[in-house]
Design an enzyme around this catalytic site. Structure first.
Site, PDB file in Angstrom:
ATOM      1  N   PHE A  47       0.874  -1.434   0.069  1.00 50.03           N
ATOM      2  CA  PHE A  47      -0.069   0.025  -0.004  1.00 50.03           C
ATOM      3  C   PHE A  47       1.147   1.213  -0.143  1.00 50.03           C
ATOM      4  CE2 PHE A  47      -3.425   2.768   1.506  1.00 50.03           C
ATOM      5  CZ  PHE A  47      -4.332   2.596   0.527  1.00 50.03           C
ATOM      6  N   THR A  51       3.801  -4.703  -4.366  1.00 52.80           N
ATOM      7  CA  THR A  51       4.939  -4.462  -3.704  1.00 52.80           C
ATOM      8  C   THR A  51       6.245  -4.132  -4.409  1.00 52.80           C
ATOM      9  OG1 THR A  51       5.447  -7.037  -3.859  1.00 52.80           O
ATOM     10  CG2 THR A  51       4.112  -6.364  -2.123  1.00 52.80           C
ATOM     11  N   LYS A  61       7.169  -5.444 -11.883  1.00 50.23           N
ATOM     12  CA  LYS A  61       7.581  -6.196 -13.198  1.00 50.23           C
ATOM     13  C   LYS A  61       8.475  -7.508 -12.568  1.00 50.23           C
ATOM     14  CE  LYS A  61       9.518  -2.463 -13.166  1.00 50.23           C
ATOM     15  NZ  LYS A  61       8.942  -1.551 -12.866  1.00 50.23           N
ATOM     16  N   GLY A 113       3.849   2.771 -17.384  1.00 48.87           N
ATOM     17  CA  GLY A 113       2.871   3.434 -16.160  1.00 48.87           C
ATOM     18  C   GLY A 113       1.407   3.539 -16.841  1.00 48.87           C
ATOM     19  N   LYS A 122      10.883  -5.026 -18.733  1.00 51.02           N
ATOM     20  CA  LYS A 122       9.667  -4.436 -19.320  1.00 51.02           C
ATOM     21  C   LYS A 122       9.624  -4.954 -20.834  1.00 51.02           C
ATOM     22  CE  LYS A 122       9.480  -0.092 -16.944  1.00 51.02           C
ATOM     23  NZ  LYS A 122       9.990   1.050 -16.805  1.00 51.02           N
TER      24      LYS A 122
HETATM   25  N1  LIG Z   1       5.519   4.272  -8.648  1.00 53.29           N
HETATM   26  C1  LIG Z   1       5.350   4.202  -9.860  1.00 53.29           C
HETATM   27  O1  LIG Z   1       5.415   5.130 -10.739  1.00 53.29           O
HETATM   28  C2  LIG Z   1       5.253   2.859 -10.527  1.00 53.29           C
HETATM   29  C3  LIG Z   1       5.191   2.680 -11.812  1.00 53.29           C
HETATM   30  C4  LIG Z   1       5.113   1.527 -12.511  1.00 53.29           C
HETATM   31  C5  LIG Z   1       5.477   0.363 -11.761  1.00 53.29           C
HETATM   32  N2  LIG Z   1       5.762   0.710 -10.474  1.00 53.29           N
HETATM   33  C6  LIG Z   1       5.628  -0.815  -9.572  1.00 53.29           C
HETATM   34  O2  LIG Z   1       4.702  -0.772  -8.621  1.00 53.29           O
HETATM   35  C7  LIG Z   1       4.949  -1.371  -7.471  1.00 53.29           C
HETATM   36  C8  LIG Z   1       4.637  -0.373  -6.326  1.00 53.29           C
HETATM   37  O3  LIG Z   1       5.408   0.812  -6.660  1.00 53.29           O
HETATM   38  P1  LIG Z   1       5.222   1.791  -5.674  1.00 53.29           P
HETATM   39  O4  LIG Z   1       5.911   3.169  -6.101  1.00 53.29           O
HETATM   40  O5  LIG Z   1       3.462   2.095  -4.995  1.00 53.29           O
HETATM   41  O6  LIG Z   1       6.177   1.349  -4.314  1.00 53.29           O
HETATM   42  P2  LIG Z   1       6.223   1.791  -2.607  1.00 53.29           P
HETATM   43  O7  LIG Z   1       5.634   3.119  -2.602  1.00 53.29           O
HETATM   44  O8  LIG Z   1       7.551   1.413  -2.250  1.00 53.29           O
HETATM   45  O9  LIG Z   1       5.370   0.669  -1.906  1.00 53.29           O
HETATM   46  C9  LIG Z   1       5.313  -0.548  -1.957  1.00 53.29           C
HETATM   47  C10 LIG Z   1       4.402  -1.164  -0.865  1.00 53.29           C
HETATM   48  O10 LIG Z   1       4.732  -2.452  -0.601  1.00 53.29           O
HETATM   49  C11 LIG Z   1       4.916  -3.025   0.594  1.00 53.29           C
HETATM   50  N3  LIG Z   1       5.580  -4.190   0.913  1.00 53.29           N
HETATM   51  C12 LIG Z   1       6.956  -4.363   0.861  1.00 53.29           C
HETATM   52  N4  LIG Z   1       7.362  -5.484   1.089  1.00 53.29           N
HETATM   53  C13 LIG Z   1       6.010  -6.221   1.226  1.00 53.29           C
HETATM   54  C14 LIG Z   1       5.560  -7.485   1.731  1.00 53.29           C
HETATM   55  N5  LIG Z   1       6.805  -8.455   1.842  1.00 53.29           N
HETATM   56  N6  LIG Z   1       4.468  -7.727   1.868  1.00 53.29           N
HETATM   57  C15 LIG Z   1       3.549  -6.901   1.810  1.00 53.29           C
HETATM   58  N7  LIG Z   1       3.736  -5.594   1.426  1.00 53.29           N
HETATM   59  C16 LIG Z   1       4.916  -5.350   1.183  1.00 53.29           C
HETATM   60  C17 LIG Z   1       5.335  -1.743   1.555  1.00 53.29           C
HETATM   61  O11 LIG Z   1       5.147  -1.676   2.838  1.00 53.29           O
HETATM   62  P3  LIG Z   1       6.095  -0.830   3.677  1.00 53.29           P
HETATM   63  O12 LIG Z   1       5.460   0.609   3.456  1.00 53.29           O
HETATM   64  O13 LIG Z   1       5.574  -1.146   4.942  1.00 53.29           O
HETATM   65  O14 LIG Z   1       7.345  -1.162   3.186  1.00 53.29           O
HETATM   66  C18 LIG Z   1       4.437  -0.761   0.569  1.00 53.29           C
HETATM   67  O15 LIG Z   1       3.510  -0.680   0.944  1.00 53.29           O
HETATM   68  C19 LIG Z   1       6.415  -1.696  -7.469  1.00 53.29           C
HETATM   69  O16 LIG Z   1       6.993  -2.876  -7.932  1.00 53.29           O
HETATM   70  C20 LIG Z   1       7.173  -0.659  -8.621  1.00 53.29           C
HETATM   71  O17 LIG Z   1       8.284  -1.049  -9.450  1.00 53.29           O
HETATM   72  C21 LIG Z   1       5.670   1.753  -9.867  1.00 53.29           C
END
Ligand SMILES: NC(=O)c1ccc[n+]([C@@H]2O[C@H](COP(=O)([O-])OP(=O)(O)OC[C@H]3O[C@@H](n4cnc5c(N)ncnc54)[C@H](OP(=O)(O)O)[C@@H]3O)[C@@H](O)[C@H]2O)c1
Length: 338
Positions: free
Chosen positions: A8, A97, A126, A155, A226
């Protein structure tokens, strides 16, 4: 539609906000009434079968950085995500995650468990796909559920479904793209302002475009992940990241940039499928459609009958990526309604 959110962070919070703000429109236009029944992050979980109040959820994360809430629900501190995935009744798991590109964990286990339990899965992560996409697709098929991952490439830019749905009837001969905003930002700064690689990287980190550990981005691994997803989804290959020849941008110097400029070219990190699957810095003409600047992504489909088609858009961003999760959810809803 009962949803379990695993992870989250930035993307999932934006998604929660989106379904909260657009609730009426989603119901009216798609008959979609999403209800978040569970959320789990690294530290704990909250489960409310009737639906968690999204404003309170967002407030909780904003104020305390946890899912603890204001006492209106029971917070299960320290509970494991695998237990929550197995136990919570839902139709869809949204997995967001952090990406790990060589083992795919923890997302790979999350997704395997949910698909195996007959849940539809949407992910923006990914890692599991770069490592084991054919096996996951097979598992979804075997369990008669839908597995969607639009946000993993581009994205919010609808790269995957554009190629799959809008190019039906045309043969795609090759796919090449600029798929990593961080590398593209660095190369743009190096070429526009003559900035050195390490200064451009420091700038990207300061602006929040690059991670503290930028290896995935500038090492070319993020682009390779990707590329694997795009090739497997669009061309039906069975690649994993090990099949991609990867060279990142760390060796690109100001001399390379200047030499390219003297020929009317720019240096870009290009991922390419069609022949050998590879990621490497390449020179392209300044007027080439892939010559996008800053953090933009671009992907070019070379087709037999429709010619060359290029999509350009923001390759990342919480709200943009959340919009792709919502698109995937709408598609699952449509399949339900049939
Ligand atoms: N942000 C972007 O623009 C974007 C774009 C495309 C793809 N993505 C991909 O989408 C995913 C999420 O991105 P995000 O930016 O939202 O990442 P983020 O803000 O770092 O959020 C990751 C979440 O996963 C949780 N987490 C970590 N380990 C876990 C586990 N073992 N079990 C359950 N929850 C866990 C974290 O909890 P804690 O907070 O407690 O650590 C956090 O809530 C990633 O894989 C990223 O590569 C992101």
């Amino acid at each position: 539609m009962r949803i379990l959110m695993v992870g989250f962070g930035v993307v999932s919070q934006s998604f929660a906000e989106l379904i909260m703000n657009d609730a009426k429109k989603l119901d009216r236009e798609y008959g979609l009434r999403p209800r978040i029944v569970g959320v789990v992050d690294k530290n704990g979980a909250v489960v409310v079968p009737d639906g968690i109040e999204i404003p309170k959820l967002l407030e909780s994360v904003r104020v305390s950085g946890t899912l603890r809430g204001d006492g209106s629900w029971e917070y299960h501190e320290g509970v494991s995500s695998m237990d929550v995935i197995s136990d919570v009744e839902c139709e869809v798991m949204v997995e967001t995650t952090p990406t790990e590109l060589f083992k795919g964990e923890p997302g790979l286990s999350h997704i395997r468990t949910a698909l195996g339990a007959g849940r539809h899965v949407i992910t923006t992560n990914k890692g599991p796909l770069a490592v084991a996409m054919p096996a996951l697709m097979e598992l979804a098929h075997h369990n008669d559920v839908i597995f969607k991952f639009s946000g993993t490439v581009g994205g919010g830019t609808p790269v995957l479904d554009f190629a799959k749905k809008c190019l039906e009837g045309s043969k795609i001969k090759s796919i090449s793209g600029i798929l990593n905003g961080t590398s593209n930002y660095i190369l743009t700064r190096m070429s526009a302002e003559g900035v050195a690689m390490k200064d451009a990287l420091a700038e990207a980190q300061k602006l929040g475009y690059a991670e503290a550990d930028p290896t995935y981005d500038i090492g070319g691994f993020d682009t390779a992940g990707k590329l694997v997803i795009t090739s497997n989804y669009v061309l039906g290959t069975s690649l994993s990241i090990k099949d991609v020849s990867i060279t990142g941008i760390t060796g690109v110097t100001q001399e390379d940039i200047k030499r390219a400029a003297s020929k009317g070219n720019v240096v870009k990190l290009i991922g390419k499928v069609g022949g050998r699957t590879k990621v490497s810095p390449e020179e392209i003409p300044k007027v080439h459609p892939l010559n996008v600047s800053g953090t933009f992504n671009a992907i070019l489909f070379e087709t037999d009958s429709a010619g060359d088609i290029t999509l350009v858009g923001k390759g990342a961003g919480g709200r943009e990526t959340a919009s792709s999760v919502l698109r995937d959810l709408i598609e699952i809803r449509r399949a339900f309604a049939r």
